[in-house]
Design a protein around this motif. Structure first.
Motif, mmCIF file in Angstrom:
data_model
loop_
_atom_site.group_PDB
_atom_site.id
_atom_site.type_symbol
_atom_site.label_atom_id
_atom_site.label_comp_id
_atom_site.label_asym_id
_atom_site.label_seq_id
_atom_site.Cartn_x
_atom_site.Cartn_y
_atom_site.Cartn_z
ATOM 1 N N PHE A 144 93.273 51.758 -75.515
ATOM 2 C CA PHE A 144 92.322 52.784 -75.085
ATOM 3 C C PHE A 144 92.750 53.260 -73.705
ATOM 4 O O PHE A 144 92.756 52.479 -72.748
ATOM 5 C CB PHE A 144 90.908 52.213 -75.076
ATOM 6 C CG PHE A 144 89.825 53.218 -74.787
ATOM 7 C CD1 PHE A 144 90.018 54.573 -75.000
ATOM 8 C CD2 PHE A 144 88.597 52.802 -74.293
ATOM 9 C CE1 PHE A 144 89.022 55.493 -74.734
ATOM 10 C CE2 PHE A 144 87.586 53.710 -74.025
ATOM 11 C CZ PHE A 144 87.807 55.067 -74.250
ATOM 12 N N ASP A 145 93.093 54.554 -73.581
ATOM 13 C CA ASP A 145 93.668 55.047 -72.347
ATOM 14 C C ASP A 145 92.732 54.897 -71.148
ATOM 15 O O ASP A 145 93.173 54.525 -70.042
ATOM 16 C CB ASP A 145 94.118 56.508 -72.500
ATOM 17 C CG ASP A 145 93.038 57.430 -73.052
ATOM 18 O OD1 ASP A 145 91.892 56.973 -73.234
ATOM 19 O OD2 ASP A 145 93.346 58.617 -73.317
ATOM 20 N N SER A 173 93.602 66.288 -70.252
ATOM 21 C CA SER A 173 94.026 66.295 -68.860
ATOM 22 C C SER A 173 93.410 67.488 -68.129
ATOM 23 O O SER A 173 93.621 68.641 -68.509
ATOM 24 C CB SER A 173 95.556 66.369 -68.771
ATOM 25 O OG SER A 173 95.982 66.693 -67.471
ATOM 26 N N PHE A 174 92.667 67.196 -67.065
ATOM 27 C CA PHE A 174 92.131 68.258 -66.230
ATOM 28 C C PHE A 174 93.262 68.999 -65.520
ATOM 29 O O PHE A 174 93.219 70.223 -65.366
ATOM 30 C CB PHE A 174 91.163 67.682 -65.199
ATOM 31 C CG PHE A 174 90.569 68.715 -64.280
ATOM 32 C CD1 PHE A 174 89.498 69.484 -64.681
ATOM 33 C CD2 PHE A 174 91.099 68.918 -63.012
ATOM 34 C CE1 PHE A 174 88.950 70.450 -63.835
ATOM 35 C CE2 PHE A 174 90.568 69.874 -62.160
ATOM 36 C CZ PHE A 174 89.490 70.644 -62.574
ATOM 37 N N GLU A 229 102.126 53.573 -70.879
ATOM 38 C CA GLU A 229 103.049 53.544 -69.747
ATOM 39 C C GLU A 229 102.891 54.854 -68.978
ATOM 40 O O GLU A 229 102.956 55.942 -69.561
ATOM 41 C CB GLU A 229 104.494 53.376 -70.206
ATOM 42 C CG GLU A 229 105.487 53.319 -69.059
ATOM 43 C CD GLU A 229 106.916 53.210 -69.546
ATOM 44 O OE1 GLU A 229 107.830 53.319 -68.700
ATOM 45 O OE2 GLU A 229 107.125 53.035 -70.768
ATOM 46 N N VAL A 230 102.668 54.730 -67.686
ATOM 47 C CA VAL A 230 102.533 55.914 -66.851
ATOM 48 C C VAL A 230 103.861 56.652 -66.827
ATOM 49 O O VAL A 230 104.900 56.077 -66.513
ATOM 50 C CB VAL A 230 102.110 55.519 -65.419
ATOM 51 C CG1 VAL A 230 102.088 56.743 -64.509
ATOM 52 C CG2 VAL A 230 100.743 54.848 -65.441
ATOM 53 N N GLY A 231 103.819 57.912 -67.194
ATOM 54 C CA GLY A 231 105.030 58.713 -67.282
ATOM 55 C C GLY A 231 105.549 58.860 -68.700
ATOM 56 O O GLY A 231 106.341 59.760 -68.976
ATOM 57 N N ARG A 232 105.096 57.974 -69.605
ATOM 58 C CA ARG A 232 105.509 58.066 -71.010
ATOM 59 C C ARG A 232 104.413 58.686 -71.848
ATOM 60 O O ARG A 232 104.623 59.705 -72.513
ATOM 61 C CB ARG A 232 105.895 56.687 -71.557
ATOM 62 C CG ARG A 232 106.263 56.707 -73.049
ATOM 63 C CD ARG A 232 106.786 55.341 -73.517
ATOM 64 N NE ARG A 232 105.807 54.289 -73.359
ATOM 65 C CZ ARG A 232 104.862 53.990 -74.267
ATOM 66 N NH1 ARG A 232 104.765 54.698 -75.384
ATOM 67 N NH2 ARG A 232 104.023 52.997 -74.055
ATOM 68 N N ASN A 233 103.211 58.104 -71.834
ATOM 69 C CA ASN A 233 102.091 58.700 -72.560
ATOM 70 C C ASN A 233 100.842 58.833 -71.702
ATOM 71 O O ASN A 233 99.769 59.157 -72.190
ATOM 72 C CB ASN A 233 101.782 57.910 -73.841
ATOM 73 C CG ASN A 233 101.570 56.421 -73.576
ATOM 74 O OD1 ASN A 233 101.576 55.970 -72.428
ATOM 75 N ND2 ASN A 233 101.374 55.660 -74.636
ATOM 76 N N ASP A 266 94.781 63.174 -65.442
ATOM 77 C CA ASP A 266 95.945 63.577 -66.239
ATOM 78 C C ASP A 266 96.257 62.483 -67.256
ATOM 79 O O ASP A 266 97.359 61.937 -67.299
ATOM 80 C CB ASP A 266 97.148 63.822 -65.321
ATOM 81 C CG ASP A 266 98.337 64.440 -66.056
ATOM 82 O OD1 ASP A 266 98.110 65.100 -67.094
ATOM 83 O OD2 ASP A 266 99.481 64.256 -65.588
ATOM 84 N N LEU A 267 95.263 62.188 -68.105
ATOM 85 C CA LEU A 267 95.398 61.058 -69.031
ATOM 86 C C LEU A 267 96.482 61.286 -70.076
ATOM 87 O O LEU A 267 97.229 60.376 -70.414
ATOM 88 C CB LEU A 267 94.060 60.780 -69.725
ATOM 89 C CG LEU A 267 93.066 59.948 -68.924
ATOM 90 C CD1 LEU A 267 91.737 59.880 -69.652
ATOM 91 C CD2 LEU A 267 93.601 58.545 -68.665
#
Length: 576
Positions: A406-407, A251-252, A195-199, A245-246
């Motif tokens: 898999f992210d 995250s770069f 979930e974007v914003g969670r992990n 920003d995985l």
């Protein structure tokens, strides 16, 4: 399933999925016909067979006879790198039955042998280089689609799994297929795991500006002092920004913040009805041009650093050209990651963008409309069909295997739609006509563009195995834009070459200061270094430092105040 619109979309999806082989064969036939001059204007001297007939029969029958001789004598024919050998990394035939069972061994070797013959047949075509590449691409689509591993009756693993599970695998596969019919796309990842914003996209930050196209995210400093000159990141507008920003440790953005950079990032909005008329100029004006001014205002500086990735890098290059034409000096440095400015060699993706394809898009969505994200995703998937399409057809629909978590696959499946006018301008002026590199060939934001006028220190990164932006094409940017360029070549592909955190101590990269020669000459002289290229980039950035200041206590300023916490609303909107 009683909804007529759902039935229509499901039927269309199923038809497109099950007829990929037929479509690939049709495309191959059309490309072959075009090469022979059968369609449209005939070739000079009339239609002619574009292949050298002499030797073709011997070339075909020699390995076939060897194969059957070995089969009946119970001696294996040539394998490994031979005519019937699978290429390295080909996972379709990893099951032991493909080599231990005479029946499946026959299927495998005959398929691989015929595939090799078709590929060789195409390579002998007496046509121009582009036509040969098109023939090769469409032939490979047909070859991949017709693999015996893609059919339940000829895949031993599918049959074994069905017997072991008493057909429960087939039932699960049908449920997976029905779900994908409703989605209109192949599910390749466990979408409940992320979930974007969670992990995903979890680096702390705040949205401090938004318009109809972008949100600007200012990331929370993690150091007591930060670089006085801020960094604006321009991700590709065809993907969600969180590839950069995985997650924590991958995250770069997180890395750049930790090194003391003031990081502000553009989050592109996926096209919706109200933005379907946006043009290329709108993307420059509402995107980086506006963002640059906002960042300068917030940091109270005249100039900023800017970094663009993939299409974001192409957009940033054009923005630099606009600024140069206007006589506006607003950039301290520019970083381009896996970016093309010269589109002479675009790899296989360029084969799919020709005059008829662009003209069709211009006629349908060129004056308003939306190019759906799932169409873009499918196009990129065809470049590696075995890995990105057929593997999941087999595992999900035939074996009933649940998708993995898999992210990167989740990000890759989280597509972004584009406004038709913007896409059509981009496709014509880059892939089709390659105008960006030519001084004065394009007018953008009301000014004639000459990228060579953008005299900004330049950091170029390419990936050696990139199938979307060939590294040799990225290398050419050093002579087209910027000043005092540094070129770095990362190992691996388009994504993995860029996303390589130093802590993982994986892969490598190549450096060499002399950029006076061509790409291959540079590589021969380059030094390979272990690990990530990120520290090299950070060190280069610090060479252009204007000093440090105390980290800001709160995001934004009086004019640009906090709107919401990162990652913001736009990145969470679904296009698929």
């Amino acid at each position: 399933m009683d909804n007529p619109s759902l039935q229509g979309s499901s039927s269309a999806y199923l038809e497109s999925l099950m007829r990929v082989g037929e479509q690939a064969a049709k495309q191959f036939d059309e490309a072959l016909a075009a090469a022979m001059g059968i369609e449209g204007k005939p070739s000079e001297g009339g239609p002619r067979w574009p292949f050298s007939v002499a030797g073709l029969q011997d070339h075909y029958w020699s390995p076939v006879l060897e194969f059957w001789r070995g089969f009946f004598n119970d001696k294996p024919a040539a394998d490994g790198n031979g005519a019937a050998g699978a290429s390295r990394g080909d996972r379709r035939f990893k099951d032991d039955a493909w080599s231990h069972s005479p029946y499946y061994d026959l299927l495998r070797k005959s398929y691989l042998s015929s595939s090799r013959q078709l590929a060789d047949f195409v390579d002998q075509a007496q046509v121009d280089d582009r036509s040969r590449l098109q023939l090769r691409f469409y032939a490979r689509q047909f070859i991949d689609a017709m693999s015996p591993s893609n059919f339940p009756a000829t895949n031993p693993d599918v049959i074994r799994t069905a017997i072991r599970t008493r057909s429960a695998s087939l039932a699960s596969g049908m449920r997976n297929l029905i779900e994908d019919l409703q989605k209109g796309r192949i599910t390749r990842v466990d979408e409940t795991a992320f979930e974007v914003g969670r992990n995903l996209a979890v680096t702390p930050g705040t949205v401090i500006f938004e318009n109809e196209l972008i949100q600007l995210i200012q990331y929370t400093p993690q150091t007591g002092e930060v670089e006085k000159t801020p960094l604006l990141i321009v991700p590709p507008c065809i993907n969600k920004y969180y590839l950069l920003d995985l997650g924590a440790g991958n995250s770069f953005v997180e890395y750049a913040v930790a090194q003391g950079h003031q990081v502000i990032l553009i989050s592109w909005r996926s096209a919706v009805a109200e933005t379907q008329y946006l043009t290329w100029d709108d993307y420059l004006t509402l995107g980086p041009l506006k963002a640059i001014d906002v960042v300068r205002d917030i940091a109270n500086v005249d100039k900023i650093h800017a970094l663009g990735f993939c299409v974001g890098g192409t957009i940033l290059s054009c923005v630099a050209g606009v600024l140069a034409a206007r006589g506006e000096d607003k950039l301290t440095t520019m970083t381009l990651l896996t970016t093309m400015v010269d589109f002479a060699d675009t790899g296989e993706i360029g084969l799919l963008i020709d005059q008829p394809a662009v003209a069709l898009r211009e006629a349908t969505i060129g004056n308003g409309g939306i190019l759906p994200g799932k169409e873009l995703a499918f196009t990129f998937g065809t470049l590696r069909a075995n890995d990105l399409i057929w593997r999941y057809v087999v595992d999900s629909y035939m074996k009933g295997v649940p998708p993995e978590a898999f992210d990167l696959l989740y990000w890759d499946s989280d597509g972004v739609s584009l406004p038709g006018p913007m896409y059509c301008w981009y496709a014509r002026n880059t892939y089709l006509e390659n105008k960006l590199k030519e001084p004065g060939a394009t007018t953008q934001c009301g000014v004639s563009i000459d990228l060579s006028k953008a005299k900004v220190p330049l950091y170029l990164l390419a990936s050696r195995e990139d199938h979307i932006v060939p590294w040799q094409s990225a290398y050419l940017s050093k002579g087209l834009i910027g000043a005092d360029p540094r070129f770095v070549l990362a190992a691996s592909g388009h994504v993995a070459g860029v996303i390589n955190p130093p802590a993982r101590k994986k892969r490598s990269y190549w450096t060499h200061d002399d950029l006076s020669g061509d790409a291959m000459g540079w590589l021969q002289a380059a030094e390979e270094r272990p690990g990530s290229w990120w520290p090299d980039w950070d060190a280069w950035m610090k060479r252009y430092s204007s000093g440090t200041v105390a980290a800001p206590v709160r995001p934004g300023n009086e004019r640009y105040q906090a709107i919401e916490d990162a990652p913001g609303r736009y990145v969470k909107q679904k296009s698929n």
